[in-house]
Scaffold this active site. Structure first.
Site, PDB file in Angstrom:
ATOM      1  N   ASP A  11       0.866  -1.186   0.000  1.00  0.00           N
ATOM      2  CA  ASP A  11       0.000   0.000   0.000  1.00  0.00           C
ATOM      3  C   ASP A  11       0.898   1.231   0.000  1.00  0.00           C
ATOM      4  OD1 ASP A  11      -2.259   1.647   0.152  1.00  0.00           O
ATOM      5  OD2 ASP A  11      -2.409   1.505   2.323  1.00  0.00           O
ATOM      6  N   SER A  12       0.279   2.384  -0.214  1.00  0.00           N
ATOM      7  CA  SER A  12       1.046   3.633  -0.143  1.00  0.00           C
ATOM      8  C   SER A  12       1.355   4.014   1.298  1.00  0.00           C
ATOM      9  CB  SER A  12       0.273   4.769  -0.818  1.00  0.00           C
ATOM     10  OG  SER A  12      -0.947   5.003  -0.128  1.00  0.00           O
ATOM     11  N   TYR A  43      -0.889   8.351  -2.867  1.00  0.00           N
ATOM     12  CA  TYR A  43      -1.169   7.976  -4.251  1.00  0.00           C
ATOM     13  C   TYR A  43      -2.362   8.735  -4.819  1.00  0.00           C
ATOM     14  CZ  TYR A  43       1.998   3.913  -4.343  1.00  0.00           C
ATOM     15  OH  TYR A  43       3.100   3.087  -4.357  1.00  0.00           O
ATOM     16  N   CYS A  75      -4.570  -1.534  -1.781  1.00  0.00           N
ATOM     17  CA  CYS A  75      -4.756  -0.108  -2.047  1.00  0.00           C
ATOM     18  C   CYS A  75      -5.707   0.023  -3.222  1.00  0.00           C
ATOM     19  CB  CYS A  75      -3.400   0.532  -2.373  1.00  0.00           C
ATOM     20  SG  CYS A  75      -3.481   2.236  -2.964  1.00  0.00           S
ATOM     21  N   ASN A  76      -6.836   0.684  -3.011  1.00  0.00           N
ATOM     22  CA  ASN A  76      -7.815   0.841  -4.091  1.00  0.00           C
ATOM     23  C   ASN A  76      -7.257   1.654  -5.253  1.00  0.00           C
ATOM     24  OD1 ASN A  76     -10.794  -0.126  -3.262  1.00  0.00           O
ATOM     25  ND2 ASN A  76      -9.723   0.579  -1.431  1.00  0.00           N
ATOM     26  N   THR A  77      -6.539   2.729  -4.949  1.00  0.00           N
ATOM     27  CA  THR A  77      -6.019   3.587  -6.017  1.00  0.00           C
ATOM     28  C   THR A  77      -5.039   2.818  -6.894  1.00  0.00           C
ATOM     29  OG1 THR A  77      -6.283   5.559  -4.630  1.00  0.00           O
ATOM     30  CG2 THR A  77      -4.809   5.731  -6.521  1.00  0.00           C
ATOM     31  N   CYS A 189     -11.232   3.201   0.067  1.00  0.00           N
ATOM     32  CA  CYS A 189      -9.807   3.396   0.317  1.00  0.00           C
ATOM     33  C   CYS A 189      -9.487   2.539   1.531  1.00  0.00           C
ATOM     34  CB  CYS A 189      -9.484   4.867   0.602  1.00  0.00           C
ATOM     35  SG  CYS A 189      -7.791   5.155   1.165  1.00  0.00           S
ATOM     36  N   THR A 190      -8.422   1.739   1.449  1.00  0.00           N
ATOM     37  CA  THR A 190      -8.145   0.820   2.554  1.00  0.00           C
ATOM     38  C   THR A 190      -7.751   1.551   3.836  1.00  0.00           C
ATOM     39  OG1 THR A 190      -5.868   0.509   1.732  1.00  0.00           O
ATOM     40  CG2 THR A 190      -7.537  -1.129   1.078  1.00  0.00           C
TER      41      THR A 190
END
Length: 262
Positions: A11-12, A43, A75-77, A189-190
């Site tokens: 993830d970011s 992100y 991460c959704n993005t 968004c996680t």
């Protein structure tokens, strides 16, 4: 399959912990490497081209170093933009994260659903496609909130996060036309499940759902006949830049026992 081969979560920032937590419940002995690309954070404010280039390159390096059995883009993005690029680049199964619009449509009675994510995620055609396929009879109201991402990071770092601050960041979604009829909110968004308690307090009439449990079940299915270590062990969390503050105490509940910088 080597029993010590880890699950690689990416993830970011710390949001992917909301995916790691239910995965730990199903697979308590799984070795874990969690990578937070805080050098690239956030992100949600980056261009699609930047994310589509950065994520596969970084994951390629991580796979060479840690030899995971499975990679999870928590991460959704990153998933909505780079998942296909990553799958093309890596020779191992890759699980992505998508907004939980289908279960939201199954749950909603008002047929008005809020989708709360990053700015990059909520504008993706992928979200349009999910809405058209699974929620065609629903009004979908989207809101991209970088403030909520920062609040989730701050909460895990030990800073005080108030219900009022969370409400202020999410309120534009409810101020939109028909926003007062939202009865289900998708945490797209996680990071946002880390603020579930504050969101539930701010909006007591809304059911908040996320994709974490479903992703955990997918991970368990893909690894269903693979060996695991006999006993649980502490996972490793790796940052791509120095983390903002000591986090080890907060990370213990997620099974993280060590922090490193890449």
């Amino acid at each position: 399959m080597d029993a010590d081969a880890p699950l690689l979560f990416f993830d970011s920032g710390v949001g992917g912990l909301s995916v790691l937590e239910p995965a730990r419940v199903l697979l308590p002995n799984a070795p874990i490497v969690y990578v937070a690309d805080n050098a690239g954070y956030p992100y949600g404010g980056r261009s699609e081209a930047e994310i589509a280039s950065r994520v596969p390159a970084l994951l390629g390096r991580l796979v060479e170093r840690f030899h995971p059995r499975l990679a999870i883009i928590a991460c959704n993005t990153a998933s909505t933009i780079a998942l296909d690029h990553v799958r093309s680049a890596l020779d191992l199964p890759v699980v992505g994260t998508v907004p939980a619009i289908k279960p939201a449509a199954e749950l909603s009675k008002s047929r008005v659903i809020g989708v709360l994510g990053t700015q990059a995620t909520v504008r993706q055609p992928y979200v349009d496609n999910l809405a058209a396929e699974f929620a065609a009879d629903c009004t979908i109201i989207r809101h991209g909130s970088p403030e909520l991402v920062d609040l989730a990071e701050a909460k895990l770092a030990g800073d005080e996060v108030t219900v009022d601050a969370v409400r202020a960041a999410a309120q534009p979604m409810f101020d939109a036309p028909s926003g007062d009829r939202i009865d289900v909110g998708v945490l797209a968004c996680t990071h946002f499940p880390l603020l579930r308690e504050e969101l539930e307090a701010a909006y007591p009439g809304v059911d908040w759902i996320d994709g974490g449990p479903g992703i955990a079940r997918r991970i368990a299915y893909l690894t269903r006949e693979q060996p695991w270590p006999a006993d649980p062990r502490g996972g490793v969390m790796i940052f791509t830049a120095e983390p903002r503050s000591p986090l080890l105490g907060a990370l213990a509940r997620y099974g993280i026992g060590e922090i490193r910088t890449l």
